[in-house]
Design a protein around this motif. Structure first.
Motif, PDB file in Angstrom:
ATOM      1  N   GLN A 340       0.827  -1.205   0.000  1.00 25.14           N
ATOM      2  CA  GLN A 340       0.000   0.000   0.000  1.00 25.14           C
ATOM      3  C   GLN A 340       0.859   1.252   0.000  1.00 25.14           C
ATOM      4  O   GLN A 340       1.830   1.370   0.740  1.00 25.14           O
ATOM      5  N   LEU A 352      -4.623   0.573  -6.879  1.00 24.23           N
ATOM      6  CA  LEU A 352      -5.989   0.067  -6.846  1.00 24.23           C
ATOM      7  C   LEU A 352      -6.046  -1.455  -6.820  1.00 24.23           C
ATOM      8  O   LEU A 352      -7.110  -2.028  -6.575  1.00 24.23           O
ATOM      9  N   ASP A 355      -7.664  -3.983  -3.246  1.00 20.55           N
ATOM     10  CA  ASP A 355      -9.081  -3.664  -3.360  1.00 20.55           C
ATOM     11  C   ASP A 355      -9.792  -3.975  -2.039  1.00 20.55           C
ATOM     12  O   ASP A 355      -9.969  -5.137  -1.676  1.00 20.55           O
ATOM     13  N   TYR A 356     -10.221  -2.910  -1.347  1.00 25.58           N
ATOM     14  CA  TYR A 356     -10.935  -3.074  -0.089  1.00 25.58           C
ATOM     15  C   TYR A 356     -12.451  -3.085  -0.271  1.00 25.58           C
ATOM     16  O   TYR A 356     -13.199  -2.985   0.703  1.00 25.58           O
ATOM     17  N   LYS A 360     -13.704   0.902   0.901  1.00 23.09           N
ATOM     18  CA  LYS A 360     -12.369   1.433   0.611  1.00 23.09           C
ATOM     19  C   LYS A 360     -12.166   2.828   1.203  1.00 23.09           C
ATOM     20  O   LYS A 360     -11.085   3.142   1.718  1.00 23.09           O
ATOM     21  N   ALA A 363     -11.357   2.049   4.691  1.00 27.19           N
ATOM     22  CA  ALA A 363     -10.235   1.136   4.903  1.00 27.19           C
ATOM     23  C   ALA A 363      -8.891   1.811   4.631  1.00 27.19           C
ATOM     24  O   ALA A 363      -7.928   1.587   5.373  1.00 27.19           O
ATOM     25  N   VAL A 364      -8.805   2.620   3.592  1.00 19.32           N
ATOM     26  CA  VAL A 364      -7.519   3.247   3.248  1.00 19.32           C
ATOM     27  C   VAL A 364      -7.030   4.173   4.365  1.00 19.32           C
ATOM     28  O   VAL A 364      -5.868   4.087   4.784  1.00 19.32           O
ATOM     29  N   HIS A 367      -5.840   2.040   7.232  1.00 19.35           N
ATOM     30  CA  HIS A 367      -4.524   1.448   6.957  1.00 19.35           C
ATOM     31  C   HIS A 367      -3.418   2.463   7.216  1.00 19.35           C
ATOM     32  O   HIS A 367      -2.358   2.128   7.761  1.00 19.35           O
ATOM     33  N   GLY A 461     -14.681  -1.855   7.458  1.00 10.61           N
ATOM     34  CA  GLY A 461     -13.503  -1.339   6.777  1.00 10.61           C
ATOM     35  C   GLY A 461     -12.230  -1.901   7.384  1.00 10.61           C
ATOM     36  O   GLY A 461     -11.301  -2.298   6.669  1.00 10.61           O
ATOM     37  N   TYR A 464     -11.400  -5.563   6.319  1.00 13.77           N
ATOM     38  CA  TYR A 464     -10.636  -5.719   5.081  1.00 13.77           C
ATOM     39  C   TYR A 464      -9.184  -5.314   5.263  1.00 13.77           C
ATOM     40  O   TYR A 464      -8.281  -5.940   4.696  1.00 13.77           O
ATOM     41  N   VAL A 465      -8.939  -4.273   6.043  1.00 15.66           N
ATOM     42  CA  VAL A 465      -7.557  -3.844   6.273  1.00 15.66           C
ATOM     43  C   VAL A 465      -6.765  -4.934   6.972  1.00 15.66           C
ATOM     44  O   VAL A 465      -5.663  -5.310   6.552  1.00 15.66           O
ATOM     45  N   SER A 469      -4.170  -6.817   4.370  1.00 15.38           N
ATOM     46  CA  SER A 469      -2.942  -6.027   4.369  1.00 15.38           C
ATOM     47  C   SER A 469      -1.719  -6.943   4.399  1.00 15.38           C
ATOM     48  O   SER A 469      -1.585  -7.794   5.281  1.00 15.38           O
TER      49      SER A 469
END
Length: 571
Positions: A340, A352, A355-356, A360, A363-364, A367, A461, A464-465, A469
């Protein structure tokens, strides 16, 4: 809505999600479709041929998808500080790639040097290779062409990036009887997973050569874990597997099961794009020169075989090489980890590939915060704990409102039950009486719901992270050797089950509750223990610490409400 009901909501959503994902893997993946007339897809009729464009040759070139032996081959090994690759001189294809800094299993005292991850593999069950070549449009009927089936020659059988050496070139050559020479050079750079490709076309003949350069990735679907239970415990089985591409503006994906759907397949031209094959934590992508427009397509090779192969291809603009002249066709290949924040520097939109999903936007940033905490404490387990504390601090007032409402509702539970007994089946009068009671006692029954609606996207979120990750892969913490794998001793799932029991103790759910729901509450700790036993330890750590902090907050607020009521009565 009290805290116990929140647990029920989380459990039902999570269980439904994982059961559906596992069931889809086992039962919804369609069998390979039989070929209409041949075991080899015809690239000339669909994704293999670029559309005619201004300046192109009168007839479009055809690129064979054949996989049979078309030329003798030998293998060339290349070793850098981060990669170990094998190049097949048949077409100059990259048929094996090992990521030396990423072992397949955590390093332990028993196994301090586990084998590295293999991204490329030329075995039938795990087939994944990167191919490239040239195809002639001036003489498309020529049997000898410098495509991915041609016989190239290598000067050495092995190459190694020496200490202090920053770049390593590996040239392969091909020549036909008419004087056309192609020198295919791979350039490797120290510390980099980007491989530069230069196909130099030198025309030593008497007739101009016209054609197109192309790059492609060819892969078979990985074997399934075996059953839905193994799929639940294996993040790679739940993650996306398939092709992906970037149009210069939009990122799109195509799972293997949809390659047979004409409406989903790729067949178009776009500028500043790239084509990739994705798997959990790692991927490979062909990246053309900036500003170049290519034709992109997907296809299925040998669709009726036991291991059909899925292809994504990019074909460049027409090249023209006059006699005595030379032209270079360039591209780059990324073969490496999904890190990332570093991929967009290689090519726009490459980030990209991490993909979360629909979370997203949440999540971003999560992260980023998690990475910041790791930079402070140098341990991903501690970083997760700090992330929990930070989120709890940010949502303290919301959750406090939820717990206060829950505590007051618990106090009113006997009176609500008395109203139910008084009004029986008269739901209208019962509802009116309940609203009057809530108004009199200044209690908002919906106060506990709104915080959940706000924090629920944050939880998913983070899911997914913590699951996808790369940084948590093989990261140790306390007794856990790998935060991306389930807790080997099931300590965290048991801790979370105890947290739930404590929460139920603070919120007796049997008074005034539907009997069926009350029974569900009693089995919730067992359900979560079983479910979390298959979750990555990083996720379990987050929810266990989050639950402990939440339980402490709820206990404090509940007793604070009790003291307030006692003080009010004393006054």
């Amino acid at each position: 809505m009290n805290q116990t009901r929140n647990f029920l909501l989380f459990a039902l959503l999570a269980v439904a999600y994982f059961l559906f994902m596992a069931w889809e893997k086992d039962y919804l993946t369609p069998p390979p479709a039989p070929a209409a007339s041949s075991s080899v897809a015809n690239a000339a009729s669909a994704p293999g041929v670029p559309n005619a464009q201004p300046g192109s040759a009168p007839s479009s070139p055809s690129i064979s998808n054949a996989t049979g032996a078309a030329a003798p081959s030998s293998l060339v090994t290349v070793t850098t500080d981060v990669l170990r690759l094998t190049i097949d001189t048949r077409g100059g294809s990259l048929v094996q790639a090992q990521l030396l800094d990423y072992p397949v299993a955590p390093r332990t005292h028993k196994d301090p040097n586990p084998a590295p991850v293999s991204l490329f593999d030329n075995t039938d069950t795990h087939y994944f290779v990167a191919q490239n070549g040239l195809v002639s449009s001036s003489d498309p009927a020529a049997a000898d062409q410098p495509n991915h089936l041609a016989a190239f020659a290598a000067a050495q059988s092995s190459y190694t990036l020496a200490p202090g050496q920053n770049e390593l070139d590996v040239p392969l050559t091909w020549q036909d009887a008419k004087g056309l020479t192609v020198t295919k050079t791979y350039r490797f750079t120290r510390g980099s997973y980007v491989i530069a490709l230069d196909q130099k076309i030198a025309n030593g003949g008497t007739v101009a050569w016209q054609g197109n350069a192309y790059t492609q990735l060819l892969r078979t679907e990985p074997p399934h874990a075996g059953n839905w239970l193994k799929n639940i415990s294996n993040p790679e089985s739940r993650s996306f597997q398939g092709a992906a591409w970037y149009t210069g503006e939009k990122f799109e994906k195509l799972p293997f099961k949809d390659f047979s759907e004409p409406k989903d397949t790729l067949n178009g031209d776009f500028k500043n794009g790239w084509a990739a094959m994705l798997r959990l934590y790692f991927f490979a992508a062909w990246i053309p020169p900036a500003g170049e427009t290519l034709h992109y397509a997907t296809d299925t090779v040998n669709p009726d075989s036991a291991h059909p192969r899925y292809l994504i291809r990019a074909i460049g603009p027409t090249l023209s090489v006059a006699p005595g002249q030379s032209v270079d066709a360039k591209a780059r290949l990324y073969v490496g980890p999904n890190v990332q924040g570093k991929l967009d520097a290689i090519a726009p939109g490459l980030d990209l590939t991490i993909d979360y999903g629909m979370f997203k936007a949440i999540a971003v940033p999560m992260h980023g915060i998690l990475s910041f905490f790791h930079s402070l404490v140098k341990n991903w387990g501690l970083a997760i704990i700090l992330l929990v504390l930070a989120i709890k601090a940010a949502t303290w007032k919301l959750t406090a409102m939820q717990y206060r409402s829950s505590a007051k509702m618990r106090k009113l539970a006997p009176r609500v039950q008395a109203l139910k007994e008084r009004y029986g089946d008269d739901k209208v009068k019962l509802q009116q009486a309940q609203m009057e009671l809530y108004k009199k006692e200044k209690v908002n029954p919906m106060a506990g719901c709104f915080p959940v609606l706000i924090t629920l996207p944050v939880f998913y979120g983070l899911f997914y992270v913590l699951e996808y990750s790369l940084e948590l892969r093989h990261a140790p913490f306390l007794w856990m050797p790998d935060l991306s794998a389930p807790d080997p001793y099931y300590i965290l799932p048991i801790i979370y089950a105890l947290v739930m029991l404590g929460t139920q103790w603070l919120n007796p759910a049997t008074v005034g509750m539907d009997p069926t729901q009350a029974k569900m509450m009693k089995v919730m700790p067992l359900l979560f223990t079983v479910m979390f036993a298959f979750f990555p330890a990083g996720l379990c750590l987050y929810y266990a610490v989050n639950g402990l902090v939440g339980l402490g907050q709820q206990w404090w607020i509940t007793h604070h409400v009790d003291r307030e009521e006692a003080a009010a009565k004393a006054a």
